[in-house]
Write a protein that holds these residues in place. Structure first.
Motif, PDB file in Angstrom:
ATOM      1  N   MET A  74     -16.205 -12.505  64.843  1.00 58.32           N
ATOM      2  CA  MET A  74     -15.166 -12.931  64.096  1.00 58.32           C
ATOM      3  C   MET A  74     -14.388 -12.561  64.815  1.00 58.32           C
ATOM      4  SD  MET A  74     -16.167 -12.288  60.337  1.00 58.32           S
ATOM      5  CE  MET A  74     -14.556 -13.653  59.615  1.00 58.32           C
ATOM      6  N   THR A  75     -14.335 -11.657  65.472  1.00 57.06           N
ATOM      7  CA  THR A  75     -12.846 -11.627  66.590  1.00 57.06           C
ATOM      8  C   THR A  75     -12.945 -12.678  67.499  1.00 57.06           C
ATOM      9  OG1 THR A  75     -12.472  -9.792  66.145  1.00 57.06           O
ATOM     10  CG2 THR A  75     -11.441 -10.249  68.104  1.00 57.06           C
ATOM     11  N   SER A  76     -13.585 -12.887  68.440  1.00 55.03           N
ATOM     12  CA  SER A  76     -15.043 -13.101  69.723  1.00 55.03           C
ATOM     13  C   SER A  76     -14.787 -15.443  69.335  1.00 55.03           C
ATOM     14  CB  SER A  76     -15.685 -12.647  69.828  1.00 55.03           C
ATOM     15  OG  SER A  76     -17.435 -13.899  69.405  1.00 55.03           O
ATOM     16  N   GLU A  77     -14.486 -15.118  67.718  1.00 53.97           N
ATOM     17  CA  GLU A  77     -14.725 -16.635  67.509  1.00 53.97           C
ATOM     18  C   GLU A  77     -13.463 -16.794  66.884  1.00 53.97           C
ATOM     19  OE1 GLU A  77     -16.748 -19.687  67.160  1.00 53.97           O
ATOM     20  OE2 GLU A  77     -18.071 -17.856  68.404  1.00 53.97           O
ATOM     21  N   GLY A  78     -11.865 -16.245  67.383  1.00 48.86           N
ATOM     22  CA  GLY A  78     -11.275 -16.049  66.934  1.00 48.86           C
ATOM     23  C   GLY A  78     -10.307 -16.138  65.482  1.00 48.86           C
ATOM     24  N   HIS A  79     -11.435 -15.733  64.836  1.00 45.99           N
ATOM     25  CA  HIS A  79     -10.422 -15.466  62.937  1.00 45.99           C
ATOM     26  C   HIS A  79      -9.875 -14.648  62.925  1.00 45.99           C
ATOM     27  CE1 HIS A  79     -14.150 -17.600  61.563  1.00 45.99           C
ATOM     28  NE2 HIS A  79     -15.032 -17.113  62.219  1.00 45.99           N
ATOM     29  N   ALA A  80      -8.429 -14.582  61.927  1.00 48.08           N
ATOM     30  CA  ALA A  80      -7.836 -13.785  61.983  1.00 48.08           C
ATOM     31  C   ALA A  80      -7.623 -12.697  60.959  1.00 48.08           C
ATOM     32  CB  ALA A  80      -6.737 -14.652  60.563  1.00 48.08           C
ATOM     33  N   LEU A  81      -6.906 -11.663  61.610  1.00 43.87           N
ATOM     34  CA  LEU A  81      -7.312 -10.449  61.853  1.00 43.87           C
ATOM     35  C   LEU A  81      -7.453  -9.715  59.682  1.00 43.87           C
ATOM     36  CD1 LEU A  81      -7.110  -6.797  63.092  1.00 43.87           C
ATOM     37  CD2 LEU A  81      -4.179  -6.960  61.825  1.00 43.87           C
ATOM     38  N   ALA A  82      -6.857 -11.262  59.436  1.00 41.51           N
ATOM     39  CA  ALA A  82      -6.239 -10.756  57.361  1.00 41.51           C
ATOM     40  C   ALA A  82      -7.283 -11.208  57.018  1.00 41.51           C
ATOM     41  CB  ALA A  82      -5.263 -11.246  57.226  1.00 41.51           C
ATOM     42  N   ALA A  83      -8.516 -12.333  57.351  1.00 36.25           N
ATOM     43  CA  ALA A  83      -9.378 -12.992  57.198  1.00 36.25           C
ATOM     44  C   ALA A  83     -10.599 -11.963  56.897  1.00 36.25           C
ATOM     45  CB  ALA A  83      -9.873 -14.291  57.483  1.00 36.25           C
ATOM     46  N   ILE A  84     -11.026 -11.132  58.627  1.00 40.17           N
ATOM     47  CA  ILE A  84     -11.455 -10.758  58.732  1.00 40.17           C
ATOM     48  C   ILE A  84     -12.238  -9.246  57.642  1.00 40.17           C
ATOM     49  CG2 ILE A  84     -13.031  -8.985  60.896  1.00 40.17           C
ATOM     50  CD1 ILE A  84     -11.983 -10.521  62.457  1.00 40.17           C
ATOM     51  N   ALA A  85     -10.502  -8.718  57.453  1.00 37.73           N
ATOM     52  CA  ALA A  85     -10.145  -7.909  57.163  1.00 37.73           C
ATOM     53  C   ALA A  85     -10.975  -7.883  55.502  1.00 37.73           C
ATOM     54  CB  ALA A  85      -9.504  -6.717  56.470  1.00 37.73           C
ATOM     55  N   ASP A  86     -10.070  -9.047  55.088  1.00 39.86           N
ATOM     56  CA  ASP A  86     -10.679  -9.590  53.783  1.00 39.86           C
ATOM     57  C   ASP A  86     -11.912  -9.606  53.259  1.00 39.86           C
ATOM     58  OD1 ASP A  86     -10.109 -10.679  51.088  1.00 39.86           O
ATOM     59  OD2 ASP A  86     -10.922 -12.527  51.610  1.00 39.86           O
ATOM     60  N   LEU A  87     -13.195 -10.599  53.831  1.00 43.19           N
ATOM     61  CA  LEU A  87     -14.087 -10.906  54.208  1.00 43.19           C
ATOM     62  C   LEU A  87     -15.235  -9.401  54.673  1.00 43.19           C
ATOM     63  CD1 LEU A  87     -16.362 -13.305  54.275  1.00 43.19           C
ATOM     64  CD2 LEU A  87     -16.404 -12.223  57.075  1.00 43.19           C
ATOM     65  N   LEU A  88     -14.578  -8.938  55.286  1.00 42.52           N
ATOM     66  CA  LEU A  88     -15.487  -6.841  54.994  1.00 42.52           C
ATOM     67  C   LEU A  88     -15.322  -6.410  53.989  1.00 42.52           C
ATOM     68  CD1 LEU A  88     -15.803  -7.051  58.732  1.00 42.52           C
ATOM     69  CD2 LEU A  88     -17.334  -7.646  57.788  1.00 42.52           C
ATOM     70  N   GLY A  89     -13.901  -6.958  53.682  1.00 35.62           N
ATOM     71  CA  GLY A  89     -13.459  -5.716  52.414  1.00 35.62           C
ATOM     72  C   GLY A  89     -13.101  -4.609  52.449  1.00 35.62           C
ATOM     73  N   THR A  90     -12.231  -4.318  53.598  1.00 33.19           N
ATOM     74  CA  THR A  90     -12.086  -3.044  54.255  1.00 33.19           C
ATOM     75  C   THR A  90     -10.293  -3.417  54.923  1.00 33.19           C
ATOM     76  OG1 THR A  90     -12.110  -1.457  56.257  1.00 33.19           O
ATOM     77  CG2 THR A  90     -12.388  -3.905  57.137  1.00 33.19           C
ATOM     78  N   GLU A  91      -9.850  -2.406  54.840  1.00 33.73           N
ATOM     79  CA  GLU A  91      -8.473  -2.123  55.576  1.00 33.73           C
ATOM     80  C   GLU A  91      -7.983  -3.426  57.085  1.00 33.73           C
ATOM     81  OE1 GLU A  91      -5.180  -1.601  53.396  1.00 33.73           O
ATOM     82  OE2 GLU A  91      -7.120  -0.735  51.872  1.00 33.73           O
TER      83      GLU A  91
END
Length: 110
Positions: A74-91
């Motif tokens: 997701m990082t390599s695709e340019g997703h925002a930090l908050a979006a990644i954390a939310d999707l993965l259920g982590t901080e």
């Protein structure tokens, strides 16, 4: 909930994915394919990671290694930090630490 047929690169591991998806995400995100010749290795379920990063419902629970792979993709695709954390259920700070470790790892290789 609707059933969506997502077509992408066709090889032995990343064939078309058929799954229930959130219709609101279809227009905003490109489908991410996890390329591998296996569907899992070393406690990793690559198909679960692919489903998770693409928001296919129901979103599978990922173990630690799978979460890190999903975050990298997701990082390599340019997703925002908050979006990644939310999707993965982590901080968010967990994702930040992973990103810092990846940068350090890249620096150590050069």
């Amino acid at each position: 909930m609707s059933t969506t047929y997502v077509s992408g690169p066709h090889n032995t591991a990343s064939a078309s994915v058929v799954g229930a998806t959130d219709p609101s995400r279809q227009a905003r995100v490109r489908h991410i394919h996890v390329s591998t010749t296996e569907t899992g290795a070393s406690g990793m379920d690559f198909l679960a990671v692919e489903r998770a990063v693409n928001g296919d419902l129901p979103v599978p629970e990922l173990n630690h290694a799978e979460q890190q792979l999903a975050a990298r993709l997701m990082t390599s695709e340019g997703h925002a930090l908050a979006a990644i954390a939310d999707l993965l259920g982590t901080e968010q700070r967990t994702i930040s630490r992973w990103r810092a470790a990846w940068k350090k790892e890249q620096g150590d290789r050069t």
